[in-house]
Structure formats: structure tokens, C-alpha cells
Design a protein around this motif. Structure first.
Motif, PDB file in Angstrom:
ATOM      1  N   HIS A 144       0.843  -1.200   0.000  1.00 21.18           N
ATOM      2  CA  HIS A 144       0.000   0.000   0.000  1.00 21.18           C
ATOM      3  C   HIS A 144       0.874   1.245   0.000  1.00 21.18           C
ATOM      4  O   HIS A 144       2.088   1.183   0.224  1.00 21.18           O
ATOM      5  CB  HIS A 144      -0.920   0.019   1.234  1.00 21.18           C
ATOM      6  N   ASP A 156       0.935   5.036   1.891  1.00 27.62           N
ATOM      7  CA  ASP A 156       0.312   5.677   3.049  1.00 27.62           C
ATOM      8  C   ASP A 156      -0.602   6.843   2.656  1.00 27.62           C
ATOM      9  O   ASP A 156      -1.574   7.141   3.355  1.00 27.62           O
ATOM     10  CB  ASP A 156       1.386   6.160   4.034  1.00 27.62           C
ATOM     11  N   HIS A 198       4.781  -0.078   0.102  1.00 28.82           N
ATOM     12  CA  HIS A 198       5.486  -0.899   1.083  1.00 28.82           C
ATOM     13  C   HIS A 198       4.554  -1.952   1.651  1.00 28.82           C
ATOM     14  O   HIS A 198       3.340  -1.874   1.510  1.00 28.82           O
ATOM     15  CB  HIS A 198       6.141  -0.039   2.172  1.00 28.82           C
TER      16      HIS A 198
END
Ligand code: FE2
Length: 272
Positions: A149, A151, A236
Motif C-alpha cells: 500500500h 500511506d 510498502h
């Protein structure tokens, strides 16, 4: 403060690793405080599970209302089919969030000492606002996987300004679910945004439906005390922890107060 090489490295890779950023005394203060808070927490009355597998379904009122609270979210694997804890309460929590850095005296002192605003400014954030914090446990054997995903999907501003500070409170290895990230991946578009619909439920708005690049993820094994700075658009991931060791981390997310912060972001707070 960062030197020029570090700033360049962050701009090139979308992340930066700084060893020995948080000393063992501060790490222990955070871990001990978390243990106290969990001991005081009445787990019979609040049963919020955190999993990125079903973000939509599990983003319950307890989660959405946690922007200006200190709340506790369980590992999905912490319960059996009858809803009973399969592990002791202290080993059942996925994370504590999202305002302990502002509300809890112990967290507040430690966080204030980390001087993250100065670093955020060096990375281009004009008016840093520490909008959320998380104490992540990645519990032994049941620590959940966190899907690939960005952030900024969850902490969105226009223009995008989110920066994550991820502090290893314990050693993070491939075995206990260390971070993995796509070097240079912060240059791809934001794929989706998590928002509150007019109906009041949480949804993902798809912004870019291309596949994730299939480049290999860098495995960010780091020693306790290391800080990893993450660009908000950097893809990440972290694998499930099936080892016997926890992988505690404390994270802070900063946005630029000069950027537009949408009213339909999930995280709404007057605290910052
Ligand atoms: Fe993340």
C-alpha cells in the motif's frame, strides 16, 4: 538533522534508513507504557480487529473514531471461532492508535524528543502536523500481514504531503515481518484513496488501476533503534509474523498543514 546525501537518497528511493535514531531508554519507555495501557484496557467491551485484508469491513466506528483517542486493535488471529482470545491479552493487540503522541504523557515526551518536525521540513513539509501515531506490535506467531500500500491512500492531502516515520522498537527481520518497499516506487501515481462516502461508510476511490510494478521489493531488515522515513506514495508491505519474536514499531505520520486536508478523509481531528 539530515545531511544532503540523506535528503538525496530519500528523494531517489522514497525511503531513508537512519540507524540508532531512538535510544534504548526511549524504546523501553514506549514499550513499557504500551504494556501498561493494554493491561488497563477492558478488552471485553471493545473488540476491534485490524486487518488490511478487509479494510472496508473492519473499519468500524471504533477505528474511525480513533483519530483523537488512544484505542486498541486486535490481531485477527487473536480470536478463535467462539470469539475467545487464543493468546494472553498482552500478546493479542495488533496496534494502539492514533493520538497517543498528543494525549499520553509518556508517548508525548518521547515523541517531542524525536524532533521529527525538523526532518519533515528538510524533506519539504512547510508546516508539519503530526496527524497520527501507531504503536504496532506484530505479535509473535499471529502478527498480521500488511498488504502492499501507499500511506497517502489513508493520509491524503492536496497536493500530497504525507511522510511516515517508522521507528524500530525491536529488531525487524525477514522472519518477524520487517518492512519491504519498492525502491523509487514513490514516483508512481497514487493508486487509491480511502474516504468516507456520503452514506457514511468507508470506501476506496480507485485513482489508477495499473498493476503494481513487478520490481523486487527491498527487504528492510533493521536493528532496534533504527528509523525508516517513508514517502507517502512509496509502496510498502510487511509479511505476517510467524516467528516467536514480536516486531514492535512506533510510527508517526506527518502532513503539511499548508495543504488541503479533505473533510472526507477517514482521520479527522482537531488535536493538530
Ligand atoms: Fe504504511
Amino acid at each position: 538533522m539530515l545531511n544532503n546525501d540523506q535528503i538525496e537518497s530519500f528523494k531517489r528511493n522514497g525511503y531513508l534508513i537512519i540507524e540508532d535514531y531512538i535510544d534504548s531508554t526511549k524504546r523501553q519507555q514506549l514499550m513499557s507504557r504500551a504494556e501498561e495501557l493494554i493491561a488497563e484496557f477492558d478488552h471485553q467491551s471493545h473488540r476491534s480487529v485490524f486487518t488490511t485484508k478487509e479494510q472496508q469491513r473492519t473499519s468500524d466506528d471504533n477505528f474511525i473514531g480513533s483519530a483523537d483517542k488512544v484505542r486498541f486493535f486486535f490481531e485477527q488471529e487473536a480470536f478463535d471461532k467462539e470469539g475467545k482470545l487464543t493468546v494472553p491479552k498482552r500478546l493479542s493487540i495488533n496496534k494502539i492508535g492514533h493520538a497517543q503522541h498528543l494525549l499520553d504523557p509518556v508517548y508525548k515526551v518521547v515523541v517531542d524528543g524525536l524532533q521529527l518536525s525538523g526532518i519533515a521540513k528538510q524533506l519539504g513539509v512547510v508546516s508539519p502536523r503530526a496527524i497520527q501515531s501507531m504503536h504496532i506490535f506484530k505479535q509473535p506467531r499471529i502478527g498480521g500481514e500488511v498488504d502492499l500500500h501507499q500511506d497517502s491512500t489513508f493520509i491524503y492531502t492536496e497536493p500530497m504531503s504525507c511522510i511516515g516515520f517508522w521507528l524500530a522498537l525491536e529488531d525487524a527481520t525477514i522472519d518477524n515481518g520487517c518492512l519491504q518497499a519498492l525502491p523509487g516506487g514513490h514516483k508512481i501515481a497514487l493508486k487509491r484513496r480511502f474516504y468516507k462516502s456520503k452514506q457514511g461508510d468507508m470506501r476506496f476511490e480507485e485513482l489508477d488501476d495499473s498493476e503494481w510494478p513487478d520490481d523486487e521489493l527491498a527487504v528492510l531488515e533493521v536493528d532496534a533503534g533504527t528509523m525508516i522515513i517513508l514517502h507517502g506514495q512509496l509502496p510498502h508491505y510487511s509479511a505476517a509474523n510467524v516467528s516467536e519474536k514480536s516486531r514492535q514499531a512506533f510510527t508517526m505520520h506527518v502532513v503539511d498543514g499548508d495543504c488541503y486536508y479533505p473533510k472526507d478523509n477517514w482521520l479527522q481531528t482537531d488535536l493538530v
